[in-house]
Design a protein around this motif. Structure first.
Motif, PDB file in Angstrom:
ATOM      1  N   ALA A  42       0.835  -1.206   0.000  1.00 53.49           N
ATOM      2  CA  ALA A  42       0.000   0.000   0.000  1.00 53.49           C
ATOM      3  C   ALA A  42       0.868   1.254   0.000  1.00 53.49           C
ATOM      4  N   GLY A  43       2.027   1.163   0.645  1.00 49.86           N
ATOM      5  CA  GLY A  43       2.954   2.284   0.632  1.00 49.86           C
ATOM      6  C   GLY A  43       3.501   2.551  -0.764  1.00 49.86           C
ATOM      7  N   LEU A  44       3.729   1.485  -1.531  1.00 44.67           N
ATOM      8  CA  LEU A  44       4.207   1.654  -2.902  1.00 44.67           C
ATOM      9  C   LEU A  44       3.156   2.343  -3.764  1.00 44.67           C
ATOM     10  N   VAL A  45       1.893   1.992  -3.532  1.00 48.99           N
ATOM     11  CA  VAL A  45       0.804   2.662  -4.259  1.00 48.99           C
ATOM     12  C   VAL A  45       0.781   4.144  -3.907  1.00 48.99           C
ATOM     13  N   ALA A  46       0.952   4.452  -2.618  1.00 48.03           N
ATOM     14  CA  ALA A  46       0.961   5.852  -2.179  1.00 48.03           C
ATOM     15  C   ALA A  46       2.121   6.613  -2.807  1.00 48.03           C
ATOM     16  N   LEU A  47       3.287   5.983  -2.918  1.00 53.20           N
ATOM     17  CA  LEU A  47       4.433   6.615  -3.559  1.00 53.20           C
ATOM     18  C   LEU A  47       4.136   6.916  -5.032  1.00 53.20           C
ATOM     19  N   ALA A  48       3.519   5.957  -5.715  1.00 53.51           N
ATOM     20  CA  ALA A  48       3.187   6.152  -7.128  1.00 53.51           C
ATOM     21  C   ALA A  48       2.197   7.297  -7.302  1.00 53.51           C
ATOM     22  N   LEU A  49       1.215   7.370  -6.411  1.00 45.97           N
ATOM     23  CA  LEU A  49       0.218   8.444  -6.506  1.00 45.97           C
ATOM     24  C   LEU A  49       0.823   9.797  -6.138  1.00 45.97           C
ATOM     25  N   ALA A  50       1.798   9.796  -5.224  1.00 45.37           N
ATOM     26  CA  ALA A  50       2.512  11.039  -4.919  1.00 45.37           C
ATOM     27  C   ALA A  50       3.278  11.515  -6.149  1.00 45.37           C
ATOM     28  N   ALA A  51       3.867  10.579  -6.895  1.00 47.13           N
ATOM     29  CA  ALA A  51       4.573  10.934  -8.129  1.00 47.13           C
ATOM     30  C   ALA A  51       3.612  11.547  -9.143  1.00 47.13           C
ATOM     31  N   VAL A  52       2.376  11.029  -9.191  1.00 51.96           N
ATOM     32  CA  VAL A  52       1.349  11.623 -10.060  1.00 51.96           C
ATOM     33  C   VAL A  52       1.105  13.074  -9.656  1.00 51.96           C
ATOM     34  N   ASN A  53       1.063  13.333  -8.347  1.00 48.33           N
ATOM     35  CA  ASN A  53       0.882  14.694  -7.845  1.00 48.33           C
ATOM     36  C   ASN A  53       1.997  15.610  -8.351  1.00 48.33           C
ATOM     37  N   TYR A  54       3.238  15.175  -8.224  1.00 53.53           N
ATOM     38  CA  TYR A  54       4.369  16.014  -8.636  1.00 53.53           C
ATOM     39  C   TYR A  54       4.342  16.275 -10.139  1.00 53.53           C
ATOM     40  N   LEU A  55       4.033  15.225 -10.922  1.00 51.91           N
ATOM     41  CA  LEU A  55       4.015  15.385 -12.374  1.00 51.91           C
ATOM     42  C   LEU A  55       2.903  16.328 -12.816  1.00 51.91           C
ATOM     43  N   ALA A  56       1.729  16.213 -12.182  1.00 50.15           N
ATOM     44  CA  ALA A  56       0.620  17.107 -12.533  1.00 50.15           C
ATOM     45  C   ALA A  56       0.962  18.550 -12.180  1.00 50.15           C
ATOM     46  N   ARG A  57       1.567  18.758 -11.021  1.00 52.66           N
ATOM     47  CA  ARG A  57       1.930  20.120 -10.624  1.00 52.66           C
ATOM     48  C   ARG A  57       3.051  20.675 -11.510  1.00 52.66           C
ATOM     49  N   PHE A  58       3.958  19.797 -11.972  1.00 52.37           N
ATOM     50  CA  PHE A  58       4.968  20.262 -12.916  1.00 52.37           C
ATOM     51  C   PHE A  58       4.317  20.689 -14.223  1.00 52.37           C
ATOM     52  N   LEU A  59       3.331  19.936 -14.693  1.00 56.51           N
ATOM     53  CA  LEU A  59       2.625  20.304 -15.922  1.00 56.51           C
ATOM     54  C   LEU A  59       2.017  21.694 -15.785  1.00 56.51           C
ATOM     55  N   LEU A 215      -5.968  15.138  -5.365  1.00 59.57           N
ATOM     56  CA  LEU A 215      -6.805  13.946  -5.183  1.00 59.57           C
ATOM     57  C   LEU A 215      -5.955  12.682  -5.240  1.00 59.57           C
ATOM     58  N   ALA A 216      -4.903  12.710  -6.061  1.00 54.48           N
ATOM     59  CA  ALA A 216      -4.018  11.542  -6.143  1.00 54.48           C
ATOM     60  C   ALA A 216      -3.414  11.231  -4.774  1.00 54.48           C
TER      61      ALA A 216
END
Length: 316
Positions: A42-59, A215-216
């Motif tokens: 579950a922690g790995l899923v949270a890490l992946a979703l955090a990466a989605v957050n960073y990528l969206a904010r970079f966009l 939301l991610a």
């Protein structure tokens, strides 16, 4: 870079002190028992979703600069964005100013332009989290007054920003103060560009990206809670994460360290989660979001030219 590193170490030490304090309060044995029950996938899923957050904010950051006619190579802009992640947790939000400095250095654009992009980022993040909190507010009947306060504050800031002549009048008064004279010109640039970034269409676009990004991480928090076997549905997890993030930001502490963890744990306990599980889940999600971002940014600082640029900013 020594001054920046000292500030970063101070924040890491503060985070460690918070963990130690919670361990003493909760009972370290119960806390480590909770970690022992955790499903680390579950922690790995949270890490992946955090990466989605960073990528969206970079966009969003990239689109803001393009809208302001500042065209940087995508990878160079990505380096600037990631460098700011490491320093955003330092006292005084040095990382935010650092991004504006790097934009000026890489493109010869006025520093006020980068400041306006940072301002638009922070404001749309704030409003995005507010919108997410309002959606989940019925899951836990807590935090209503704080959310109202934030909503009024954000609305008031937008109103002042768009009242013709309001900000220029304030700047005309401040320019008469000798020590502030050197910052008024960048502030004027930042004001003009911020209005462009927060026009109705641009605001809607920035908020759409912000809501997806945050939301991610909220869903990541839900997965972390599920990993501890906590009976918390996704709407409640979303509200708790968004509200605690807002509350931490309001304290003006770097990364909201201490206040975010305290409010998140408290809301989970109010929702019926055992205190040891609540504290452990809070620390896991903070590692997967805040400290994961700091680690990525630190690697960028140490392996690219960003470290030398930090030195230049310190000596400026």
């Amino acid at each position: 870079m020594n001054l920046i590193l000292r500030k970063l170490y101070l924040s890491i030490g503060l985070g460690a002190a918070v963990f130690l304090g919670f361990s003493i309060y909760v009972d370290a044995e119960l806390l480590f028992q909770a970690f022992g029950r955790f499903e680390w996938s579950a922690g790995l899923v949270a890490l992946a979703l955090a990466a989605v957050n960073y990528l969206a904010r970079f966009l969003r950051w990239h689109l803001y600069l393009r809208h302001l006619k500042t065209i940087l190579p995508t990878m160079e802009n990505f380096r600037i964005f990631l460098s700011g992640l490491a320093l955003s947790v330092t006292p005084g939000k040095v990382g935010e100013l650092f991004k504006a400095y790097l934009v000026r250095k890489s493109s010869d654009a006025p520093i006020g332009l980068g400041i306006s992009a940072v301002f638009a980022e922070r404001l749309t993040d704030f409003i995005s989290l507010l919108l997410i909190s309002v959606v989940g507010i019925y899951a836990l009947e807590e935090g209503v007054y704080t959310l109202v306060f934030v909503a009024v504050g954000a609305s008031g800031l937008l109103l002042i920003l768009f009242i013709p002549g309001a900000i220029p009048l304030v700047l005309d008064v401040l320019v008469r103060i000798p020590r502030l004279h050197c910052v008024i010109h960048p502030a004027r640039d930042a004001y003009v560009n911020a209005k462009r970034l927060l026009s109705p269409y641009q605001l809607l676009k920035g908020l759409s990206i912000g809501v997806v990004a945050w939301l991610a991480e909220c869903v990541g928090f839900f997965y972390v809670l599920s990993g501890f076997g906590a009976d918390v549905d996704v709407s409640a997890a979303t509200f708790i994460y968004a509200f605690a993030t807002i509350f931490g930001a309001l304290t003006l502490l770097p990364g909201g360290i201490g206040t975010t963890e305290g409010s998140m744990t408290g809301l989970l306990v109010l929702g019926g989660v055992p205190v040891a599980d609540a504290a452990a889940a809070t620390f896991v999600i903070r590692v997967c979001t805040l400290w994961f971002a700091v680690a990525i940014g630190a690697v960028v600082l140490l392996t690219t030219g960003s470290g030398e640029e930090v030195d230049e900013l310190e000596s400026a």
